[in-house]
Design an enzyme around this catalytic site. Structure first.
Site, PDB file in Angstrom:
ATOM      1  N   THR A  13       0.803  -1.222   0.000  1.00 31.62           N
ATOM      2  CA  THR A  13       0.000   0.000   0.000  1.00 31.62           C
ATOM      3  C   THR A  13       0.840   1.279   0.000  1.00 31.62           C
ATOM      4  O   THR A  13       0.290   2.374  -0.093  1.00 31.62           O
ATOM      5  CB  THR A  13      -0.952   0.038   1.208  1.00 31.62           C
ATOM      6  OG1 THR A  13      -0.188  -0.002   2.420  1.00 31.62           O
ATOM      7  CG2 THR A  13      -1.913  -1.142   1.182  1.00 31.62           C
ATOM      8  N   ASP A  16       6.042   2.758  -3.323  1.00 27.97           N
ATOM      9  CA  ASP A  16       6.716   1.818  -4.208  1.00 27.97           C
ATOM     10  C   ASP A  16       5.873   0.568  -4.441  1.00 27.97           C
ATOM     11  O   ASP A  16       5.847   0.026  -5.547  1.00 27.97           O
ATOM     12  CB  ASP A  16       8.078   1.428  -3.632  1.00 27.97           C
ATOM     13  CG  ASP A  16       9.039   2.603  -3.562  1.00 27.97           C
ATOM     14  OD1 ASP A  16       8.679   3.706  -4.030  1.00 27.97           O
ATOM     15  OD2 ASP A  16      10.150   2.431  -3.014  1.00 27.97           O
ATOM     16  N   ASP A  56       1.295  -8.656  10.022  1.00 21.82           N
ATOM     17  CA  ASP A  56       2.368  -7.892  10.656  1.00 21.82           C
ATOM     18  C   ASP A  56       3.693  -8.541  10.311  1.00 21.82           C
ATOM     19  O   ASP A  56       3.864  -9.757  10.476  1.00 21.82           O
ATOM     20  CB  ASP A  56       2.147  -7.894  12.178  1.00 21.82           C
ATOM     21  CG  ASP A  56       3.029  -6.901  12.899  1.00 21.82           C
ATOM     22  OD1 ASP A  56       4.178  -6.701  12.456  1.00 21.82           O
ATOM     23  OD2 ASP A  56       2.588  -6.327  13.904  1.00 21.82           O
ATOM     24  N   ALA A  79       8.171  -3.638   2.739  1.00 23.62           N
ATOM     25  CA  ALA A  79       7.540  -3.236   3.997  1.00 23.62           C
ATOM     26  C   ALA A  79       8.569  -2.795   5.017  1.00 23.62           C
ATOM     27  O   ALA A  79       9.735  -3.198   4.975  1.00 23.62           O
ATOM     28  CB  ALA A  79       6.704  -4.382   4.559  1.00 23.62           C
ATOM     29  N   SER A 127      18.459   0.869   1.636  1.00 24.48           N
ATOM     30  CA  SER A 127      18.401   2.327   1.693  1.00 24.48           C
ATOM     31  C   SER A 127      19.793   2.937   1.795  1.00 24.48           C
ATOM     32  O   SER A 127      20.698   2.356   2.420  1.00 24.48           O
ATOM     33  CB  SER A 127      17.576   2.764   2.903  1.00 24.48           C
ATOM     34  OG  SER A 127      17.745   4.141   3.184  1.00 24.48           O
ATOM     35  N   GLU A 129      20.519   5.113   3.678  1.00 23.59           N
ATOM     36  CA  GLU A 129      20.747   5.389   5.102  1.00 23.59           C
ATOM     37  C   GLU A 129      21.688   4.364   5.738  1.00 23.59           C
ATOM     38  O   GLU A 129      22.212   4.601   6.824  1.00 23.59           O
ATOM     39  CB  GLU A 129      19.420   5.418   5.848  1.00 23.59           C
ATOM     40  CG  GLU A 129      18.531   6.601   5.513  1.00 23.59           C
ATOM     41  CD  GLU A 129      18.974   7.900   6.175  1.00 23.59           C
ATOM     42  OE1 GLU A 129      19.691   7.834   7.195  1.00 23.59           O
ATOM     43  OE2 GLU A 129      18.600   8.978   5.673  1.00 23.59           O
ATOM     44  N   TYR A 151      16.717   3.777  11.927  1.00 21.88           N
ATOM     45  CA  TYR A 151      16.212   3.324  10.630  1.00 21.88           C
ATOM     46  C   TYR A 151      17.352   2.761   9.788  1.00 21.88           C
ATOM     47  O   TYR A 151      17.252   1.665   9.212  1.00 21.88           O
ATOM     48  CB  TYR A 151      15.541   4.481   9.894  1.00 21.88           C
ATOM     49  CG  TYR A 151      15.194   4.179   8.447  1.00 21.88           C
ATOM     50  CD1 TYR A 151      14.062   3.433   8.127  1.00 21.88           C
ATOM     51  CD2 TYR A 151      16.005   4.631   7.410  1.00 21.88           C
ATOM     52  CE1 TYR A 151      13.747   3.154   6.807  1.00 21.88           C
ATOM     53  CE2 TYR A 151      15.697   4.350   6.088  1.00 21.88           C
ATOM     54  CZ  TYR A 151      14.563   3.615   5.792  1.00 21.88           C
ATOM     55  OH  TYR A 151      14.257   3.335   4.481  1.00 21.88           O
ATOM     56  N   LYS A 155      17.856  -1.141   8.492  1.00 26.52           N
ATOM     57  CA  LYS A 155      18.041  -1.439   7.072  1.00 26.52           C
ATOM     58  C   LYS A 155      19.385  -2.116   6.816  1.00 26.52           C
ATOM     59  O   LYS A 155      19.515  -2.991   5.958  1.00 26.52           O
ATOM     60  CB  LYS A 155      17.943  -0.148   6.254  1.00 26.52           C
ATOM     61  CG  LYS A 155      16.529   0.312   5.978  1.00 26.52           C
ATOM     62  CD  LYS A 155      15.813  -0.603   4.997  1.00 26.52           C
ATOM     63  CE  LYS A 155      14.506  -0.018   4.505  1.00 26.52           C
ATOM     64  NZ  LYS A 155      13.797  -0.930   3.564  1.00 26.52           N
ATOM     65  N   ARG A 185       3.725   9.878  -2.528  1.00 29.09           N
ATOM     66  CA  ARG A 185       4.369  10.087  -1.235  1.00 29.09           C
ATOM     67  C   ARG A 185       3.364  10.693  -0.253  1.00 29.09           C
ATOM     68  O   ARG A 185       2.670  11.651  -0.589  1.00 29.09           O
ATOM     69  CB  ARG A 185       5.546  11.050  -1.377  1.00 29.09           C
ATOM     70  CG  ARG A 185       6.855  10.404  -1.725  1.00 29.09           C
ATOM     71  CD  ARG A 185       7.402   9.589  -0.592  1.00 29.09           C
ATOM     72  NE  ARG A 185       8.770   9.155  -0.874  1.00 29.09           N
ATOM     73  CZ  ARG A 185       9.237   7.962  -0.550  1.00 29.09           C
ATOM     74  NH1 ARG A 185       8.453   7.065   0.015  1.00 29.09           N
ATOM     75  NH2 ARG A 185      10.500   7.644  -0.793  1.00 29.09           N
TER      76      ARG A 185
END
Length: 325
Positions: A13, A16, A56, A79, A127, A129, A151, A155, A185
């Site tokens: 959802t 991407d 989940d 996700a 990512s 990051e 985060y 990742k 976005r």
């Protein structure tokens, strides 16, 4: 047409996930998606024909059962918690969802492959990051992984575990995605916050936009291009890591200037105020990727320039304002 029969997209959802689902459905692929809640599933404006399951990512048994039931040829793990700011407020949850949750997906795919005797291909949305505050620019696949945010750390764990699973004969590719945008976005992202504000201020003739530092520079691309990289990576003959980026940086100030210029406002500084609440505890500063490997191995290249990325988002928000949305 793709010869892939079935695909599972976690985080379907999101921006991407939505773009990917549209592409796969157009290819004739049977698409299953994983949404975090029934509310997310019901509110999703994705393509017809996608079967969306609610679950989940931290429920590893549930994820394994879903993978077993769907029996996908391709798994796209998109996700996870996608906000760096949120990760500072909820570091444990971020680690569980974005880090351990990804490993649960890998393990479920490995077990399906083992039990079915057929190849299961996985791609992990990594990512930039993960590089934290890099000591080289641009960054490529050899850049040291040393994140500076919860985060980024989550990742990074998932990214490195992908390599571990490759050593166990599971096809797990990773795409180290740099910033990529589209009108999909949410406004929790600074880019969409900027374009929505430009549209709103242009319509009202007044208003302000509160931001953190506008000196931060990012490598921004068009989201559909980055989804294309994910598909290319998962279908490539050899699973590997690929940096996906434009190789060019722009500051937040440049993003704001481009957005306001699209609606005819040149003196954007008069509408922007600095709010310390939006300044990150640690910010990596300039982050720019070298996508040479993706270009040479996957045949991938970005197709939309920075100003047009911003412009398309602004045009979308202008239309929403006119519709009263």
């Amino acid at each position: 047409m793709s010869d892939v029969r079935t695909a599972l997209v976690t985080g379907v959802t999101g921006q991407d996930g939505t773009l990917l689902a549209r592409r796969l459905v157009a290819e004739g692929v049977q698409v299953h998606g994983l949404a975090h809640s029934a509310a997310d599933r019901d509110a999703w404006a994705g393509p017809a024909g996608v079967q969306v399951h609610v679950g989940d990512l931290t429920d590893t048994a549930g994820v394994e059962q879903l993978v077993r039931d769907v029996a996908p040829d391709e798994v796209y793990n998109l996700a996870g918690i996608s906000s760096v700011a949120f990760s500072w407020e909820h570091p444990v949850l971020t680690g569980a969802v974005t880090g351990l949750g990804a490993v649960g997906v890998f393990e479920a795919a490995r077990r399906l492959q083992e039990s079915s005797g057929r190849r299961v291909r996985v791609v992990q949305a990594s990512s930039a990051e993960i590089f934290g505050v890099p000591d080289q620019a641009p960054q490529d696949e050899s850049t040291p992984v040393r994140p500076v945010s919860p985060y980024g750390a989550a990742k990074a764990y998932a990214h490195q575990m992908a390599a571990v699973y490759r050593s166990r004969d599971l096809h797990v590719a990773t795409c180290v995605l740099y910033n990529h945008e589209s009108p999909l976005r949410p406004q929790a992202f600074v880019t969409r916050k900027i374009t929505a504000a430009a549209a709103r201020i242009a319509a009202a003739g007044t208003g302000t936009l509160a931001l953190g530092s506008t000196d931060v520079r990012r490598d921004w691309g068009w989201a559909e291009d980055y989804v294309d990289a994910l598909v290319r990576a998962v279908r490539h003959g050899v699973a590997d890591d690929f940096v996906v980026a434009t190789g060019r940086t722009h500051s937040v100030a440049e993003f704001v200037a481009a957005a306001f210029a699209r609606v005819g406002i040149e003196d954007w500084q008069q509408h922007v105020v600095t709010d310390p609440r939006f300044v990150r505890p640690v910010d990596p500063g300039e982050v720019v990727g070298d996508a040479t490997k993706a270009r040479e191995v996957l045949g991938w290249a970005p197709t939309v320039e920075f100003e047009e990325v911003v412009g398309r988002m602004v045009d979308h928000d202008v239309a929403l304002v006119r519709e009263g949305a």
